[in-house]
Design a protein around this motif. Structure first.
Motif, mmCIF file in Angstrom:
data_model
loop_
_atom_site.group_PDB
_atom_site.id
_atom_site.type_symbol
_atom_site.label_atom_id
_atom_site.label_comp_id
_atom_site.label_asym_id
_atom_site.label_seq_id
_atom_site.Cartn_x
_atom_site.Cartn_y
_atom_site.Cartn_z
ATOM 1 N N LYS A 25 51.602 99.284 2.588
ATOM 2 C CA LYS A 25 51.155 97.972 3.060
ATOM 3 C C LYS A 25 49.680 98.008 3.448
ATOM 4 O O LYS A 25 48.958 97.023 3.243
ATOM 5 N N LEU A 26 49.228 99.120 3.993
ATOM 6 C CA LEU A 26 47.821 99.242 4.338
ATOM 7 C C LEU A 26 46.962 99.153 3.075
ATOM 8 O O LEU A 26 45.949 98.437 3.041
ATOM 9 N N LYS A 27 47.362 99.845 2.039
ATOM 10 C CA LYS A 27 46.609 99.805 0.775
ATOM 11 C C LYS A 27 46.617 98.394 0.183
ATOM 12 O O LYS A 27 45.643 97.960 -0.432
ATOM 13 N N ARG A 28 47.720 97.685 0.380
ATOM 14 C CA ARG A 28 47.821 96.323 -0.141
ATOM 15 C C ARG A 28 46.890 95.373 0.627
ATOM 16 O O ARG A 28 46.463 94.340 0.100
ATOM 17 N N ALA A 29 46.584 95.738 1.877
ATOM 18 C CA ALA A 29 45.749 94.871 2.714
ATOM 19 C C ALA A 29 44.259 95.062 2.477
ATOM 20 O O ALA A 29 43.469 94.143 2.708
ATOM 21 N N LEU A 30 43.864 96.234 2.020
ATOM 22 C CA LEU A 30 42.433 96.532 1.912
ATOM 23 C C LEU A 30 41.680 95.594 0.967
ATOM 24 O O LEU A 30 40.526 95.232 1.261
ATOM 25 N N PRO A 31 42.271 95.166 -0.158
ATOM 26 C CA PRO A 31 41.556 94.209 -1.009
ATOM 27 C C PRO A 31 41.198 92.902 -0.300
ATOM 28 O O PRO A 31 40.233 92.230 -0.690
ATOM 29 N N PHE A 32 41.962 92.532 0.722
ATOM 30 C CA PHE A 32 41.608 91.337 1.487
ATOM 31 C C PHE A 32 40.240 91.516 2.142
ATOM 32 O O PHE A 32 39.390 90.619 2.104
ATOM 33 N N LEU A 33 40.029 92.704 2.756
ATOM 34 C CA LEU A 33 38.735 92.972 3.377
ATOM 35 C C LEU A 33 37.634 93.080 2.330
ATOM 36 O O LEU A 33 36.536 92.539 2.511
ATOM 37 N N GLU A 34 37.948 93.763 1.246
ATOM 38 C CA GLU A 34 36.914 94.069 0.258
ATOM 39 C C GLU A 34 36.611 92.895 -0.672
ATOM 40 O O GLU A 34 35.435 92.544 -0.884
ATOM 41 N N GLU A 35 37.644 92.301 -1.229
ATOM 42 C CA GLU A 35 37.446 91.278 -2.251
ATOM 43 C C GLU A 35 37.352 89.864 -1.670
ATOM 44 O O GLU A 35 36.509 89.065 -2.104
ATOM 45 N N GLU A 36 38.204 89.559 -0.690
ATOM 46 C CA GLU A 36 38.196 88.205 -0.144
ATOM 47 C C GLU A 36 37.119 88.010 0.921
ATOM 48 O O GLU A 36 36.520 86.938 1.021
ATOM 49 N N LEU A 37 36.886 89.045 1.736
ATOM 50 C CA LEU A 37 35.870 88.923 2.782
ATOM 51 C C LEU A 37 34.535 89.536 2.382
ATOM 52 O O LEU A 37 33.533 89.333 3.074
ATOM 53 N N GLY A 38 34.502 90.301 1.303
ATOM 54 C CA GLY A 38 33.245 90.862 0.823
ATOM 55 C C GLY A 38 32.713 92.006 1.654
ATOM 56 O O GLY A 38 31.493 92.189 1.781
ATOM 57 N N LEU A 39 33.606 92.810 2.215
ATOM 58 C CA LEU A 39 33.219 93.917 3.084
ATOM 59 C C LEU A 39 33.474 95.264 2.411
ATOM 60 O O LEU A 39 34.258 95.358 1.469
ATOM 61 N N SER A 134 50.664 95.649 9.065
ATOM 62 C CA SER A 134 51.827 94.915 9.577
ATOM 63 C C SER A 134 51.752 93.411 9.332
ATOM 64 O O SER A 134 52.743 92.706 9.544
ATOM 65 N N ASP A 135 50.606 92.900 8.903
ATOM 66 C CA ASP A 135 50.471 91.462 8.664
ATOM 67 C C ASP A 135 49.846 91.171 7.296
ATOM 68 O O ASP A 135 50.498 90.614 6.416
ATOM 69 N N ILE A 136 48.594 91.550 7.128
ATOM 70 C CA ILE A 136 47.876 91.231 5.893
ATOM 71 C C ILE A 136 48.502 91.933 4.698
ATOM 72 O O ILE A 136 48.470 91.425 3.573
ATOM 73 N N GLY A 137 49.110 93.086 4.916
ATOM 74 C CA GLY A 137 49.707 93.846 3.822
ATOM 75 C C GLY A 137 51.086 93.401 3.409
ATOM 76 O O GLY A 137 51.687 93.996 2.501
ATOM 77 N N LEU A 138 51.614 92.353 4.045
ATOM 78 C CA LEU A 138 52.921 91.835 3.639
ATOM 79 C C LEU A 138 52.807 91.126 2.290
ATOM 80 O O LEU A 138 51.721 90.698 1.889
ATOM 81 N N GLU A 139 53.914 90.997 1.609
ATOM 82 C CA GLU A 139 53.893 90.350 0.296
ATOM 83 C C GLU A 139 53.514 88.880 0.396
ATOM 84 O O GLU A 139 52.947 88.310 -0.528
ATOM 85 N N SER A 140 53.822 88.276 1.543
ATOM 86 C CA SER A 140 53.457 86.874 1.749
ATOM 87 C C SER A 140 52.784 86.742 3.106
ATOM 88 O O SER A 140 53.313 87.215 4.114
ATOM 89 N N ILE A 141 51.603 86.122 3.131
ATOM 90 C CA ILE A 141 50.860 85.942 4.381
ATOM 91 C C ILE A 141 50.394 84.496 4.462
ATOM 92 O O ILE A 141 49.920 83.924 3.469
ATOM 93 N N HIS A 142 50.563 83.879 5.609
ATOM 94 C CA HIS A 142 50.173 82.480 5.787
ATOM 95 C C HIS A 142 48.659 82.339 5.632
ATOM 96 O O HIS A 142 47.895 83.133 6.188
ATOM 97 N N SER A 279 53.943 83.624 12.205
ATOM 98 C CA SER A 279 53.236 83.216 10.997
ATOM 99 C C SER A 279 53.087 81.696 11.006
ATOM 100 O O SER A 279 54.090 80.985 11.012
ATOM 101 N N PRO A 280 51.853 81.164 11.074
ATOM 102 C CA PRO A 280 50.607 81.930 11.086
ATOM 103 C C PRO A 280 50.379 82.635 12.411
ATOM 104 O O PRO A 280 50.961 82.266 13.424
ATOM 105 N N ASN A 281 49.519 83.637 12.368
ATOM 106 C CA ASN A 281 49.068 84.345 13.565
ATOM 107 C C ASN A 281 47.589 83.983 13.725
ATOM 108 O O ASN A 281 46.736 84.503 13.008
ATOM 109 N N ILE A 282 47.309 83.063 14.642
ATOM 110 C CA ILE A 282 45.941 82.569 14.828
ATOM 111 C C ILE A 282 45.144 83.568 15.663
ATOM 112 O O ILE A 282 45.529 83.907 16.782
#
Length: 306
Positions: A25-39, A134-142, A279-282
């Motif tokens: 799940k951690l590996k699944r979350a990293l593209p969010f930081l890298e590709e979606e947030l540009g970090l 535990s959140d971003i790496g889930l298959e579905s995220i709000h 979900s969502p977790n503001i």
């Protein structure tokens, strides 16, 4: 003390100061930081070094934490997951290092203990928000759980209204103060320690997960007896996911428990906020100035970055 905002292309660190993150799940979350947030992402040395129910040994957690604050290249630190273990390292953290290198620090649940410690010992505003494995790496995220990461790139005033979730007024009024709190279990565990929750002149928020109503009752009663509700300017109640009694067991409802323990304090109080294991977790900045107004059902929080 607010950390500096992020820019596209910045490097951010990922550490595991609590329980072992699920690596898939951690590996699944990293593209969010890298590709979606540009970090750019720099993993802590001990993100994958499980030690029983801990993510790694205490000295290894400290090494990763200190290394990220020392590294001038790292502009923000994200926690992989919660669970258990952050309180074990709180007394050994170099808070002068944190104070002299203020950075965005992000997480929730067991990370609550570090939010309290950084706020009290270093004056650092940090962020109570969804974590990677535990959140971003889930298959579905709000989508809203992702949206609130944008406050790290531009100082953003958060105005929480019923457009985000239904809110219930428990005590009328207007309260102003710095917003402090987090996971109820961790807040109670801070009592009697050098990192004890301080609510004098502040707005207190709390949430929890998988605790039966009688356990929530016990923890709220302890906070009440410790004067934490009486000291607070206002009270904000987040999500209590799956806090239900065992099937067939006689119980008060969660709503009855919270009302009985909190309402008598007479402080402006609202519940229904999507903070915590939901979900969502503001995401919200811990330690930022805020205003709770029950008359128009708003919680307004000042930006957490500069």
């Amino acid at each position: 003390m607010k950390p500096i905002r992020l820019k596209k292309g910045d490097t951010v660190g990922v550490i595991a100061p609590a329980s072992p993150p699920k690596q898939e799940k951690l590996k699944r979350a990293l593209p969010f930081l890298e590709e979606e947030l540009g970090l750019k992402v720099k993993l802590g040395k001990y993100v994958d070094a499980p030690y029983g129910y801990l993510a790694s040994k205490d000295k290894e957690k400290l090494e990763d934490l200190h290394a990220m604050f020392q590294d001038d290249e790292v502009k923000a630190i994200f926690c992989a997951c919660g669970g258990f273990g952050t309180a074990r390292i709180a007394s050994s953290i170099d808070y002068d290092l944190v104070k002299n290198n203020p950075k965005i620090f992000w997480g929730y649940s067991d990370i609550t203990f570090l939010h309290q410690a950084f706020y009290q010992q270093a004056g650092l505003t940090s962020f109570h928000g969804p974590m990677l494995s535990s959140d971003i790496g889930l298959e579905s995220i709000h989508p809203l759980s992702k949206t609130y990461f944008q406050q790290l790139f531009e100082p953003t005033e958060i105005v929480y209204t019923e457009e985000l979730s239904p809110l219930e007024v428990m005590n009328e009024g207007v309260a102003t103060g710095e917003l402090v709190g987090g996971n109820l279990t961790l807040l109670v565990s801070s009592l009697g320690t050098p990192f004890e929750l301080q609510t004098k002149g502040k707005i207190l928020f709390f949430e929890d997960i998988d605790e039966q109503p009688y356990k929530v009752d016990r923890m709220l009663n302890q906070l009440k007896m410790a004067g934490k509700f009486a000291d607070a300017e206002g009270i904000v109640i987040g999500d209590f996911h799956n806090c239900v009694p065992d099937e067939g067991k006689a119980s008060l409802t969660l709503e009855e428990v919270i009302s009985q323990q909190v309402k008598d304090a007479g402080k402006p109080t609202m519940s229904g906020f999507q903070f915590g294991h939901c979900s969502p977790n503001i995401a919200i900045p811990h330690g930022a100035k805020a205003e709770l107004n029950t008359y128009n059902k708003t919680l307004t929080i000042q930006p957490g970055v500069e």
